[in-house]
Scaffold this motif. Structure first.
Motif, PDB file in Angstrom:
ATOM      1  N   ALA A  44       0.939  -1.195  -0.020  1.00  0.00           N
ATOM      2  CA  ALA A  44      -0.056  -0.015   0.075  1.00  0.00           C
ATOM      3  C   ALA A  44       0.850   1.181   0.082  1.00  0.00           C
ATOM      4  CB  ALA A  44      -1.003  -0.064   1.212  1.00  0.00           C
ATOM      5  N   ILE A  45       0.690   2.266  -0.972  1.00  0.00           N
ATOM      6  CA  ILE A  45       1.446   3.395  -0.955  1.00  0.00           C
ATOM      7  C   ILE A  45       0.361   4.562  -0.519  1.00  0.00           C
ATOM      8  CG2 ILE A  45       2.491   5.077  -2.346  1.00  0.00           C
ATOM      9  CD1 ILE A  45       3.266   2.759  -4.362  1.00  0.00           C
ATOM     10  N   MET A  46       0.777   5.216   0.511  1.00  0.00           N
ATOM     11  CA  MET A  46      -0.148   6.192   1.260  1.00  0.00           C
ATOM     12  C   MET A  46       0.498   7.482   1.269  1.00  0.00           C
ATOM     13  SD  MET A  46      -1.389   4.049   4.553  1.00  0.00           S
ATOM     14  CE  MET A  46      -2.979   5.166   4.587  1.00  0.00           C
ATOM     15  N   GLY A  47      -0.338   8.527   1.397  1.00  0.00           N
ATOM     16  CA  GLY A  47       0.076   9.829   1.432  1.00  0.00           C
ATOM     17  C   GLY A  47      -1.084  10.946   1.329  1.00  0.00           C
ATOM     18  N   ALA A  48      -0.909  12.058   1.920  1.00  0.00           N
ATOM     19  CA  ALA A  48      -1.964  12.999   1.947  1.00  0.00           C
ATOM     20  C   ALA A  48      -1.813  13.474   0.408  1.00  0.00           C
ATOM     21  CB  ALA A  48      -1.575  14.379   2.977  1.00  0.00           C
ATOM     22  N   SER A  49      -2.889  14.596   0.221  1.00  0.00           N
ATOM     23  CA  SER A  49      -2.858  15.131  -1.117  1.00  0.00           C
ATOM     24  C   SER A  49      -1.651  16.172  -1.210  1.00  0.00           C
ATOM     25  CB  SER A  49      -4.251  16.168  -1.141  1.00  0.00           C
ATOM     26  OG  SER A  49      -4.264  16.873  -2.295  1.00  0.00           O
ATOM     27  N   GLY A  50      -1.153  15.964  -2.437  1.00  0.00           N
ATOM     28  CA  GLY A  50      -0.002  16.343  -2.739  1.00  0.00           C
ATOM     29  C   GLY A  50       1.465  15.932  -2.284  1.00  0.00           C
ATOM     30  N   SER A  51       1.245  14.760  -1.847  1.00  0.00           N
ATOM     31  CA  SER A  51       2.600  14.018  -1.381  1.00  0.00           C
ATOM     32  C   SER A  51       3.357  13.369  -2.393  1.00  0.00           C
ATOM     33  CB  SER A  51       2.179  12.813  -0.357  1.00  0.00           C
ATOM     34  OG  SER A  51       1.140  11.762  -1.074  1.00  0.00           O
ATOM     35  N   HIS A  83      -5.441   6.535   0.642  1.00  0.00           N
ATOM     36  CA  HIS A  83      -5.458   7.509   1.979  1.00  0.00           C
ATOM     37  C   HIS A  83      -6.204   6.559   2.971  1.00  0.00           C
ATOM     38  CE1 HIS A  83      -9.279   8.511   0.405  1.00  0.00           C
ATOM     39  NE2 HIS A  83      -9.313   9.139   1.619  1.00  0.00           N
ATOM     40  N   GLU A  84      -6.548   5.618   2.918  1.00  0.00           N
ATOM     41  CA  GLU A  84      -7.311   4.889   3.680  1.00  0.00           C
ATOM     42  C   GLU A  84      -6.451   3.842   4.723  1.00  0.00           C
ATOM     43  OE1 GLU A  84     -11.273   3.746   2.854  1.00  0.00           O
ATOM     44  OE2 GLU A  84     -11.150   5.021   0.834  1.00  0.00           O
ATOM     45  N   ASP A  85      -6.622   4.108   5.829  1.00  0.00           N
ATOM     46  CA  ASP A  85      -6.217   2.960   6.716  1.00  0.00           C
ATOM     47  C   ASP A  85      -6.435   1.641   6.765  1.00  0.00           C
ATOM     48  OD1 ASP A  85      -4.322   4.933   7.849  1.00  0.00           O
ATOM     49  OD2 ASP A  85      -5.534   5.634   9.681  1.00  0.00           O
ATOM     50  N   LEU A 127       4.272   8.452   1.588  1.00  0.00           N
ATOM     51  CA  LEU A 127       5.116   9.710   0.870  1.00  0.00           C
ATOM     52  C   LEU A 127       4.710  10.502   1.623  1.00  0.00           C
ATOM     53  CD1 LEU A 127       4.570   8.762  -2.829  1.00  0.00           C
ATOM     54  CD2 LEU A 127       6.663   8.556  -1.735  1.00  0.00           C
ATOM     55  N   ALA A 128       5.594  11.769   1.436  1.00  0.00           N
ATOM     56  CA  ALA A 128       5.435  13.257   1.805  1.00  0.00           C
ATOM     57  C   ALA A 128       6.429  14.136   1.084  1.00  0.00           C
ATOM     58  CB  ALA A 128       5.607  13.377   3.317  1.00  0.00           C
ATOM     59  N   ASP A 129       5.798  15.034   0.558  1.00  0.00           N
ATOM     60  CA  ASP A 129       6.585  15.940  -0.272  1.00  0.00           C
ATOM     61  C   ASP A 129       7.419  15.394  -1.226  1.00  0.00           C
ATOM     62  OD1 ASP A 129       5.588  18.171   1.105  1.00  0.00           O
ATOM     63  OD2 ASP A 129       6.870  17.921   2.980  1.00  0.00           O
ATOM     64  N   THR A 134       8.827   8.633   3.323  1.00  0.00           N
ATOM     65  CA  THR A 134       9.116   8.929   4.743  1.00  0.00           C
ATOM     66  C   THR A 134       9.157   7.694   5.662  1.00  0.00           C
ATOM     67  OG1 THR A 134       6.941   9.442   5.218  1.00  0.00           O
ATOM     68  CG2 THR A 134       8.347  11.065   4.624  1.00  0.00           C
ATOM     69  N   GLU A 135       8.576   6.451   4.951  1.00  0.00           N
ATOM     70  CA  GLU A 135       8.585   5.302   5.927  1.00  0.00           C
ATOM     71  C   GLU A 135       8.083   3.977   4.910  1.00  0.00           C
ATOM     72  OE1 GLU A 135       6.147   4.292   9.793  1.00  0.00           O
ATOM     73  OE2 GLU A 135       4.575   4.505   8.392  1.00  0.00           O
ATOM     74  N   ASP A 136       8.722   3.051   5.225  1.00  0.00           N
ATOM     75  CA  ASP A 136       8.648   1.711   4.375  1.00  0.00           C
ATOM     76  C   ASP A 136       8.604   0.564   5.388  1.00  0.00           C
ATOM     77  OD1 ASP A 136       8.709  -0.358   2.518  1.00  0.00           O
ATOM     78  OD2 ASP A 136      10.312   0.349   1.426  1.00  0.00           O
TER      79      ASP A 136
END
Length: 244
Positions: free
Chosen positions: A42-49, A206-208, A220-222, A226-228
């Motif tokens: 799963a690849i996660m991140g906020a909008s714009g990540s 984006h859902e847990d 992902l962030a910016d 940031t975490e794997d």
């Protein structure tokens, strides 16, 4: 000693920049990752990540500004549009949030489409499409059009369509975003079951709850990872409901 297996995905220092000069937007900033055969990520991140940009690159829908991307050992950066289309058809199965089924075509005809584009004979197309619908619990709805199916059933048809070419990678972009909780559980159960049987799955979300079914979560962030994290996925058997 045998050589190590080729990763399904091998992303090497990929960057993506939109625009130029002071208005340039760096959507990805040197992303590197590998996904091995049979993994569920799963690849996660906020909008714009940068997760949507990364998905487009993984799906061969966009090209990186710099870096390399190898899909099942093929460096897609060196392919022309014709060969890239062949790779997308044979090695990738897409599942989208909005289903992207064609109205006034039966579920069976929708699932057959990737095989039609690939030049597979009609009898073989039908056999493989019926098998794919059976794999998602919808063989009995093969003759139904999208408007005769619930949202959950439409997404299961979309999963069948993604599977029918036996792709190296099943790439799902927010696959439960338009579904209620019951249909979400059905679709997540199907993806988990496919992975248990050896299918490589990458989900953009984006859902847990969706990420909780994966074996590995990348955040992902910016435009950077940031975490794997690798973890035990939340259990949950496939559930098929004809009325949903």
């Amino acid at each position: 000693m045998s050589a190590p297996a080729t990763p399904v995905l091998d992303v090497r220092a990929v960057t993506k920049v939109y625009g130029q000069g002071e208005t340039a937007v760096r959507a990805l900033r040197g992303v590197s990752l590998t996904v091995e055969r049979g993994d569920y990520v799963a690849i996660m991140g906020a909008s714009g990540s940068g997760k949507s940009t990364l998905m487009n690159i993984l799906g061969c829908l966009d090209a990186p500004t710099a870096g390399r991307y190898l899909l099942d050992g093929t460096d897609v950066g060196g392919l022309d549009e014709h060969r890239l289309a062949i790779v997308r058809n044979r090695k990738l199965g897409f599942v989208f949030q909005s289903f992207n089924l064609i109205p006034r075509m039966s579920a069976l005809a929708n699932v057959e489409l990737p095989l039609s584009y690939g030049g597979v004979p009609a009898a073989e197309r039908r056999r493989r499409a019926l098998a794919a619908l059976d794999a998602v619990g919808l063989a009995e709805r093969a003759g139904h059009e999208p408007n005769e199916l619930s949202g959950g059933q439409q997404q299961r048809v979309a999963v069948a369509r993604a599977l029918v070419t036996s792709p190296s990678l099943l790439l799902a972009d927010e696959p439960t975003g338009n579904l209620d909780s019951t249909s979400t559980a059905d679709v997540l159960g199907i993806l988990a079951g496919l992975n248990t049987r050896g299918r490589t799955v990458v989900v953009i979300t984006h859902e847990d709850e969706v990420a909780g079914r994966a074996k590995r979560v990348i955040r992902l962030a910016d435009g950077q990872i940031t975490e794997d994290l690798r973890r035990a996925p939340v259990a949950g058997p496939p559930r098929f409901g004809a009325a949903r």
